[in-house]
Design a protein around this motif. Structure first.
Motif, short mmCIF file in Angstrom:
data_model
loop_
_atom_site.label_atom_id
_atom_site.label_comp_id
_atom_site.label_asym_id
_atom_site.label_seq_id
_atom_site.Cartn_x
_atom_site.Cartn_y
_atom_site.Cartn_z
N THR A 1 0.77 -1.33 -0.01
CA THR A 1 0.05 -0.14 0.06
C THR A 1 1.14 1.22 0.11
N ALA A 2 0.26 2.25 -0.56
CA ALA A 2 1.00 3.73 -0.50
C ALA A 2 0.09 4.62 -0.64
N ARG A 3 0.17 5.95 -0.15
CA ARG A 3 -0.50 6.95 -0.21
C ARG A 3 -0.39 7.59 -1.62
N SER A 4 -1.40 7.82 -2.53
CA SER A 4 -1.12 8.25 -3.81
C SER A 4 -0.79 9.84 -3.89
N CYS A 5 -1.41 10.44 -2.80
CA CYS A 5 -1.12 11.82 -2.81
C CYS A 5 0.05 12.15 -2.50
#
Lengths: 298, 158
Positions: free
Chosen positions: B59-63
């Motif tokens: 998972t990653a925060r796309s922002c």
């Protein structure tokens, strides 16, 4: 919430990255981006250029070398946190990393990035200070090793020159029988610490304390090493009096800020309380690991 | 270069290529340029978790990523969770337990929960709460979300 425009340079080696830093005034290294990209989005940072080091795969490693653990700057928090080598040789780092943000953040965030960002309330700088770590800084055609005690210079400020980047972190291997703990006070899960204590207790076989390390995050412009408190614990039997005295010494060692989140007096008092908790927690894991002989130090 | 750069990535099994400015976040690229509107933007600085996606298996925060950083990456958004219109067991559990109210946090919650269950197939309620601690639900519907994830864990274990 859009970043100001910048030049984008994708570096394929550390040397290329530092050449790019030297060639652009006010360039920044982009590693995990978990601190930098929010700052860009809010335009609190407006670098002229970003040097992306995410493709420099040989900067991501964890290995044992000459009595220390060498961790490449691009190693992700989550990789270090789940590394058997880190658990064995630097258990305080493993414990501390569990307090960094959330798993999603730790998937991206890097060890070198957290060090270079130098947030005094963050876990990694205080941990490096507690463990007498060294940071390898590379510039164009040169390299130097900076002790953690000299690396953190102020709020988000380090000893790095504008054309230098961190390439490796070296952590002296902790002796067997070292008990570590982190005690942290946050308003919200995963948030920055109001105050956090990072401790490693190196114990004699009889349980006496040979050496103690205590570092404090959230206590001022830089993470603080509580040397007076360490001296009180070293050589003691870690009885209640020694722990209480050390806890008071930690409170005296810190100069925390007053802000919207908490007044300075409260943080100082909590530094003392958390020191007692951290030492208690380090000693209780010792009993557990003695009982099950699994050597776990969490 | 601050001019446009060509970025190629695989999203939900399909390959996409487009030009974008280096300063464009991955979230904006996925949502506005490629049309994956399941990528929700809440805070845009890595606090709310709504824009969480899977990139190369994590998972990653796309922002908090630039689109140019995702060049060559494999990405899964919420649109890629249901195969051929059939909800995944995790989505099914969210449906059954009213795990979504307004739905804004749901794509991020599903990504965080999917990663949690992949790494810990039998989590305690406490571990589920810890697992979604980085995702904010402003309807405060956390209890049903926790129920959904625990039920999905049971279903997935069989």
């Amino acid at each position: 919430m859009k970043a100001a425009a910048f030049d984008y340079i994708r570096a394929s080696s550390a040397d290329e990255a530092v050449q790019a830093l030297a060639a652009h005034e006010d360039a920044k290294i982009l590693a995990g981006g978990q601190s930098l990209v929010p700052l860009l989005n809010m335009r609190l940072a407006r670098p002229s250029a970003l040097v992306d080091i995410n493709r420099i795969h040989d900067l991501a490693y964890i290995r044992r070398s000459n009595g220390h653990l060498a961790i490449g700057a691009l190693t992700r928090h989550r990789t270090a946190e789940t590394s058997a080598l880190v658990r064995q040789d630097a258990p305080l780092l493993e414990t501390a990393l569990r307090h960094v943000g959330h798993v999603t953040i730790r998937n991206r965030g890097t060890i070198g990035g957290s060090a270079a960002h130098a947030d005094p309330a963050a876990e990694l700088p205080a941990t490096l200070l507690a463990l007498d770590a060294q940071l390898v800084a590379r510039g164009p055609g040169r390299e130097r090793v900076i002790p953690a005690a000299e690396f953190f210079r102020g709020y988000l400020q380090t000893a790095l020159e504008p054309d230098e980047m961190v390439t490796e972190i070296r952590i002296p291997v902790l002796p067997a029988g070292t008990q570590c703990a982190v005690a942290e006070l946050t308003r919200r899960s995963g948030d920055f610490a109001l105050v956090a204590i990072f401790t490693a207790l190196i114990l004699e076989p009889g349980g006496q304390c040979r050496d103690a390390r205590i570092a404090v995050a959230g206590a001022g412009e830089v993470p603080v090493r509580a040397t007076a408190a360490e001296a009180i614990l070293a050589g003691s039997t870690l009885d209640g009096d020694a722990i209480a005295e050390a806890a008071m010494a930690v409170a005296r060692a810190v100069d925390p800020p007053s802000d919207i989140h908490a007044p300075a007096e409260y943080r100082r008092e909590m530094a003392s309380v958390l020191t007692r908790r951290a030492i208690g927690s380090a000693l209780s894991t010792q009993q557990v690991s003695d009982g099950h002989s699994d050597g776990g130090a969490r | 270069m601050s001019g446009k750069i060509t970025v190629t990535m695989t999203v939900n099994g399909r390959k996409f290529s487009d030009d974008c400015e280096p300063r464009k976040t991955l979230a904006d690229f996925l949502r506005k340029d490629l049309g994956f509107t399941g990528v929700h933007l809440g805070c845009e600085h890595g606090v709310c978790g709504a824009c969480t996606i899977m990139i190369d298996g994590s998972t990653a925060r796309s922002c908090c990523m630039l689109a140019v950083q995702a060049d060559g990456a494999e990405i899964t958004t919420v649109e890629g969770l249901a195969a051929d219109g059939t909800l995944s067991p995790l989505q099914e559990a969210f449906w059954n337990h009213h795990g979504l109210q307004c739905g804004f946090c749901t794509p991020g919650m599903l990504a965080a929960a999917a990663e949690l269950l992949a790494q810990n197939p039998d989590p305690t309620p406490e571990e589920v709460r810890e697992g979604i601690a980085g995702n904010l639900c402003r309807c405060t519907g956390y209890q049903f979300i926790v129920d959904s994830i625990l039920d999905a864990a049971r279903q997935l274990r069989g």
